[in-house]
Design a protein around this motif. Structure first.
Motif, PDB file in Angstrom:
ATOM      1  N   LEU A   1       0.830  -1.207   0.000  1.00  0.00           N
ATOM      2  CA  LEU A   1       0.000   0.000   0.000  1.00  0.00           C
ATOM      3  C   LEU A   1       0.865   1.257   0.000  1.00  0.00           C
ATOM      4  N   LEU A   2       1.924   1.263   0.804  1.00  0.00           N
ATOM      5  CA  LEU A   2       2.822   2.420   0.841  1.00  0.00           C
ATOM      6  C   LEU A   2       3.462   2.671  -0.526  1.00  0.00           C
ATOM      7  N   VAL A   3       3.936   1.605  -1.150  1.00  0.00           N
ATOM      8  CA  VAL A   3       4.540   1.746  -2.477  1.00  0.00           C
ATOM      9  C   VAL A   3       3.494   2.264  -3.462  1.00  0.00           C
ATOM     10  N   GLU A   4       2.296   1.715  -3.376  1.00  0.00           N
ATOM     11  CA  GLU A   4       1.197   2.129  -4.257  1.00  0.00           C
ATOM     12  C   GLU A   4       0.916   3.629  -4.123  1.00  0.00           C
ATOM     13  N   VAL A   5       0.813   4.091  -2.893  1.00  0.00           N
ATOM     14  CA  VAL A   5       0.519   5.507  -2.644  1.00  0.00           C
ATOM     15  C   VAL A   5       1.641   6.391  -3.175  1.00  0.00           C
ATOM     16  N   VAL A   6       2.882   6.015  -2.926  1.00  0.00           N
ATOM     17  CA  VAL A   6       4.016   6.822  -3.387  1.00  0.00           C
ATOM     18  C   VAL A   6       4.052   6.879  -4.913  1.00  0.00           C
ATOM     19  N   VAL A   7       3.861   5.740  -5.572  1.00  0.00           N
ATOM     20  CA  VAL A   7       3.882   5.708  -7.036  1.00  0.00           C
ATOM     21  C   VAL A   7       2.763   6.582  -7.604  1.00  0.00           C
ATOM     22  N   ILE A   8       1.564   6.459  -7.063  1.00  0.00           N
ATOM     23  CA  ILE A   8       0.438   7.263  -7.560  1.00  0.00           C
ATOM     24  C   ILE A   8       0.688   8.748  -7.307  1.00  0.00           C
ATOM     25  N   LEU A   9       1.199   9.074  -6.124  1.00  0.00           N
ATOM     26  CA  LEU A   9       1.480  10.476  -5.795  1.00  0.00           C
ATOM     27  C   LEU A   9       2.506  11.067  -6.754  1.00  0.00           C
ATOM     28  N   VAL A  10       3.590  10.358  -6.977  1.00  0.00           N
ATOM     29  CA  VAL A  10       4.636  10.833  -7.884  1.00  0.00           C
ATOM     30  C   VAL A  10       4.080  10.961  -9.306  1.00  0.00           C
ATOM     31  N   ASP A  11       3.278   9.982  -9.717  1.00  0.00           N
ATOM     32  CA  ASP A  11       2.703  10.016 -11.063  1.00  0.00           C
ATOM     33  C   ASP A  11       1.744  11.193 -11.237  1.00  0.00           C
ATOM     34  N   VAL A  12       0.886  11.433 -10.249  1.00  0.00           N
ATOM     35  CA  VAL A  12      -0.077  12.537 -10.347  1.00  0.00           C
ATOM     36  C   VAL A  12       0.643  13.887 -10.373  1.00  0.00           C
ATOM     37  N   ILE A  13       1.626  14.048  -9.508  1.00  0.00           N
ATOM     38  CA  ILE A  13       2.394  15.308  -9.504  1.00  0.00           C
ATOM     39  C   ILE A  13       3.146  15.460 -10.828  1.00  0.00           C
ATOM     40  N   GLY A  14       3.716  14.360 -11.288  1.00  0.00           N
ATOM     41  CA  GLY A  14       4.430  14.397 -12.572  1.00  0.00           C
ATOM     42  C   GLY A  14       3.503  14.733 -13.730  1.00  0.00           C
ATOM     43  N   ARG A  15       2.299  14.195 -13.732  1.00  0.00           N
ATOM     44  CA  ARG A  15       1.335  14.506 -14.800  1.00  0.00           C
ATOM     45  C   ARG A  15       0.962  15.983 -14.772  1.00  0.00           C
ATOM     46  N   ALA A  16       0.812  16.540 -13.581  1.00  0.00           N
ATOM     47  CA  ALA A  16       0.478  17.962 -13.466  1.00  0.00           C
ATOM     48  C   ALA A  16       1.601  18.835 -14.029  1.00  0.00           C
ATOM     49  N   MET A  17       2.822  18.324 -13.967  1.00  0.00           N
ATOM     50  CA  MET A  17       3.967  19.083 -14.470  1.00  0.00           C
ATOM     51  C   MET A  17       4.337  18.675 -15.901  1.00  0.00           C
ATOM     52  N   GLY A  18       3.513  17.797 -16.491  1.00  0.00           N
ATOM     53  CA  GLY A  18       3.782  17.361 -17.864  1.00  0.00           C
ATOM     54  C   GLY A  18       4.802  16.244 -17.985  1.00  0.00           C
ATOM     55  N   LYS A  19       5.187  15.632 -16.874  1.00  0.00           N
ATOM     56  CA  LYS A  19       6.179  14.540 -16.881  1.00  0.00           C
ATOM     57  C   LYS A  19       5.666  13.383 -16.029  1.00  0.00           C
ATOM     58  N   PRO A  20       4.737  12.579 -16.556  1.00  0.00           N
ATOM     59  CA  PRO A  20       4.228  11.453 -15.747  1.00  0.00           C
ATOM     60  C   PRO A  20       5.328  10.426 -15.474  1.00  0.00           C
TER      61      PRO A  20
END
Length: 165
Positions: A20-39
């Motif tokens: 679950l921790l890994v899942e949350v971190v991956v999703i968080l990084v991906d969402v922030i990256g998508r907002a910045m144009g770098k998923p």
């Protein structure tokens, strides 16, 4: 025996919590990256694999705490002995399902090994068999917990789901 079973369930749950921790971190990084144009490249692979760990890691605790879906419309009308028999049979059926799942997945991995096939994820090329073996181990832990619960119900009438974890 219950003490060791609870320790295995705790181990399984800890593994699921790490997933679950890994899942949350991956999703968080991906969402922030998508907002910045770098998923996050390969996030789908990582999410899919850690979801296996998350779901099957928590399954033994779900059974231990009585968290599986139960239809108890008629339970209050049945005698206690019949309700206990139904609980025993449902625990045995659940154990058979989880042992069957473990057997089916391990058969796939064994066939892959026999023919030299190396299954990998789509983007990152992570080997899938490690996650399949994790699924097998966690499914077996759940099945063993269900068998023990059925045995406890049959022999002593003790329902572990009604006791604190």
């Amino acid at each position: 025996m219950r003490k060791w079973a609870d320790r295995l369930i705790g181990l399984s749950t800890t593994i699921g919590a790490l997933g679950l921790l890994v899942e949350v971190v991956v999703i968080l990084v991906d969402v922030i990256g998508r907002a910045m144009g770098k998923p996050l490249y390969g996030s789908q692979d990582l999410i899919t694999m850690t979801m296996v760990i998350l779901v099957f890691g928590a399954m033994a605790l779900c059974d231990r705490n009585g968290g599986h879906i139960a239809v108890d419309i008629f339970e209050r009308y049945y005698p206690a002995a019949l309700n206990r028999l139904i609980d025993i049979v449902s625990a045995l059926v659940g154990a058979i399902i989880f042992f069957g799942l473990a057997w089916a997945v391990s058969s796939v991995v064994m066939l892959n090994m026999r023919f030299g096939i190396s299954s990998k994820t789509n983007l990152l090329g992570l080997p899938i068999d490690w996650f399949r073996w994790a699924l097998v181990a966690l499914a077996v832990m759940t099945a063993l917990g269900m068998l023990l619960r059925a045995l406890e119900l049959a022999v002593s009438g003790r329902d572990i789901r009604k006791e604190p974890a």
